[in-house]
Motif scaffolding. Structure first.
Motif, PDB file in Angstrom:
ATOM      1  N   TYR A  98     -54.788 -33.626  -3.527  1.00  0.00           N
ATOM      2  CA  TYR A  98     -53.468 -33.212  -3.043  1.00  0.00           C
ATOM      3  C   TYR A  98     -53.520 -31.859  -2.340  1.00  0.00           C
ATOM      4  O   TYR A  98     -52.803 -31.642  -1.350  1.00  0.00           O
ATOM      5  CB  TYR A  98     -52.438 -33.230  -4.179  1.00  0.00           C
ATOM      6  CG  TYR A  98     -51.985 -34.636  -4.474  1.00  0.00           C
ATOM      7  CD1 TYR A  98     -51.187 -35.329  -3.574  1.00  0.00           C
ATOM      8  CD2 TYR A  98     -52.384 -35.305  -5.627  1.00  0.00           C
ATOM      9  CE1 TYR A  98     -50.784 -36.635  -3.805  1.00  0.00           C
ATOM     10  CE2 TYR A  98     -51.984 -36.612  -5.877  1.00  0.00           C
ATOM     11  CZ  TYR A  98     -51.185 -37.265  -4.964  1.00  0.00           C
ATOM     12  OH  TYR A  98     -50.795 -38.558  -5.189  1.00  0.00           O
ATOM     13  N   ASN A  99     -54.363 -30.972  -2.800  1.00  0.00           N
ATOM     14  CA  ASN A  99     -54.542 -29.693  -2.118  1.00  0.00           C
ATOM     15  C   ASN A  99     -55.122 -29.913  -0.719  1.00  0.00           C
ATOM     16  O   ASN A  99     -54.691 -29.280   0.249  1.00  0.00           O
ATOM     17  CB  ASN A  99     -55.449 -28.772  -2.942  1.00  0.00           C
ATOM     18  CG  ASN A  99     -55.591 -27.409  -2.300  1.00  0.00           C
ATOM     19  OD1 ASN A  99     -54.600 -26.754  -1.990  1.00  0.00           O
ATOM     20  ND2 ASN A  99     -56.833 -26.994  -2.092  1.00  0.00           N
ATOM     21  N   THR A 133     -39.355 -36.954   0.997  1.00  0.00           N
ATOM     22  CA  THR A 133     -40.799 -36.811   0.889  1.00  0.00           C
ATOM     23  C   THR A 133     -41.202 -35.978  -0.328  1.00  0.00           C
ATOM     24  O   THR A 133     -40.514 -35.018  -0.679  1.00  0.00           O
ATOM     25  CB  THR A 133     -41.362 -36.187   2.193  1.00  0.00           C
ATOM     26  OG1 THR A 133     -42.776 -36.062   2.105  1.00  0.00           O
ATOM     27  CG2 THR A 133     -40.746 -34.832   2.498  1.00  0.00           C
ATOM     28  N   ALA A 134     -42.279 -36.389  -0.959  1.00  0.00           N
ATOM     29  CA  ALA A 134     -42.836 -35.634  -2.094  1.00  0.00           C
ATOM     30  C   ALA A 134     -44.053 -34.886  -1.586  1.00  0.00           C
ATOM     31  O   ALA A 134     -44.966 -35.500  -1.023  1.00  0.00           O
ATOM     32  CB  ALA A 134     -43.232 -36.585  -3.217  1.00  0.00           C
ATOM     33  N   ARG A 135     -44.072 -33.574  -1.803  1.00  0.00           N
ATOM     34  CA  ARG A 135     -45.180 -32.781  -1.287  1.00  0.00           C
ATOM     35  C   ARG A 135     -45.142 -31.368  -1.829  1.00  0.00           C
ATOM     36  O   ARG A 135     -44.153 -30.941  -2.407  1.00  0.00           O
ATOM     37  CB  ARG A 135     -45.150 -32.740   0.232  1.00  0.00           C
ATOM     38  CG  ARG A 135     -43.935 -32.059   0.813  1.00  0.00           C
ATOM     39  CD  ARG A 135     -43.864 -32.157   2.324  1.00  0.00           C
ATOM     40  NE  ARG A 135     -44.088 -33.503   2.790  1.00  0.00           N
ATOM     41  CZ  ARG A 135     -45.287 -33.966   3.207  1.00  0.00           C
ATOM     42  NH1 ARG A 135     -46.330 -33.195   3.247  1.00  0.00           N
ATOM     43  NH2 ARG A 135     -45.405 -35.211   3.590  1.00  0.00           N
ATOM     44  N   ASP A 136     -46.225 -30.674  -1.562  1.00  0.00           N
ATOM     45  CA  ASP A 136     -46.308 -29.261  -1.879  1.00  0.00           C
ATOM     46  C   ASP A 136     -45.314 -28.510  -0.983  1.00  0.00           C
ATOM     47  O   ASP A 136     -45.203 -28.797   0.213  1.00  0.00           O
ATOM     48  CB  ASP A 136     -47.736 -28.760  -1.631  1.00  0.00           C
ATOM     49  CG  ASP A 136     -47.901 -27.318  -2.000  1.00  0.00           C
ATOM     50  OD1 ASP A 136     -47.819 -26.468  -1.087  1.00  0.00           O
ATOM     51  OD2 ASP A 136     -48.090 -27.031  -3.198  1.00  0.00           O
ATOM     52  N   ALA A 175     -40.855 -32.600  -5.627  1.00  0.00           N
ATOM     53  CA  ALA A 175     -42.196 -32.213  -6.062  1.00  0.00           C
ATOM     54  C   ALA A 175     -43.080 -33.418  -6.373  1.00  0.00           C
ATOM     55  O   ALA A 175     -44.275 -33.419  -6.071  1.00  0.00           O
ATOM     56  CB  ALA A 175     -42.107 -31.297  -7.280  1.00  0.00           C
ATOM     57  N   GLU A 176     -42.507 -34.449  -6.985  1.00  0.00           N
ATOM     58  CA  GLU A 176     -43.264 -35.647  -7.381  1.00  0.00           C
ATOM     59  C   GLU A 176     -42.589 -36.882  -6.810  1.00  0.00           C
ATOM     60  O   GLU A 176     -41.351 -36.989  -6.823  1.00  0.00           O
ATOM     61  CB  GLU A 176     -43.305 -35.772  -8.913  1.00  0.00           C
ATOM     62  CG  GLU A 176     -44.017 -34.633  -9.622  1.00  0.00           C
ATOM     63  CD  GLU A 176     -45.524 -34.759  -9.538  1.00  0.00           C
ATOM     64  OE1 GLU A 176     -46.035 -35.891  -9.427  1.00  0.00           O
ATOM     65  OE2 GLU A 176     -46.189 -33.713  -9.569  1.00  0.00           O
TER      66      GLU A 176
END
Length: 184
Positions: A51-52, A88-91, A116-117
């Motif tokens: 994910y990073n 959208t789920a994302r950092d 976040a999730e």
């Protein structure tokens, strides 16, 4: 009709960017080898590293291809039959990159909603979700939501008759039209 439209894997082919990144630092993986959502486990890749690295790929947002050639046209058509929000789920650090990508590719939408999730999406108030994640689809269906599953190699084994599978975004339009007509 309120439509929640996902980004990664539905609009943006970010996995291709990640594969390019990955294949420079690890043994080569092809998109066709990604046959399940958490494929990184089979390649000894840490979930957090994966994910990073996706977030790193979004820093070069101008190099991320759309999943289809006519994605802007399809989102415009969707906007003509319902209210489309990007969900959208994302950092958090990638939100501006994604917004820039959406603008670059003339993606039609009303609101941008970041969580976040992915499974948090199912708690949101939308009539229909267009997503590629089998985990998100399962969560949404369990909450009684309507799901259109955008077909990707990592979701082909997801089989739930309540979700409708599409291979191109424009294929969602007649499905949503039918839902609208049935609710009248």
């Amino acid at each position: 009709m309120k439509i929640a439209l996902d980004v990664d894997g539905v609009l943006a082919d970010v996995i291709e960017s990640w594969l390019s990144y990955n294949n420079k630092i690890r043994p080569t993986i092809c998109k066709s080898q990604i046959s399940e959502w958490d494929f990184w486990k089979n390649h000894d890749i840490n979930k957090f590293d994966f994910y990073n690295e996706l977030s790193i790929c979004w820093k070069s947002w101008e190099n991320i291809s759309p999943t289809e050639n006519n994605i802007a046209s399809a989102t415009k058509q969707l906007s003509n039959i319902g209210s489309v929000d990007i969900v959208t789920a994302r950092d958090e650090s990638t939100h501006n990159d994604v917004k820039n990508w959406l603008k670059l590719h003339n993606i039609n939408f009303n609101n941008y909603v970041g969580v976040a999730e992915g499974v948090e999406k199912s708690k949101l108030d939308y009539d229909i979700f267009i997503d590629d994640s089998p985990l998100n689809a399962k969560s949404m269906l369990e909450k009684g939501k309507s799901v259109i599953l955008y077909s990707q190699p990592w979701n082909v084994s997801f089989e739930d008759k309540r979700a409708t599978r599409i291979h191109e975004l424009k294929n969602a339009i007649p499905i949503i039209d039918n839902m609208i007509n049935e609710s009248k």
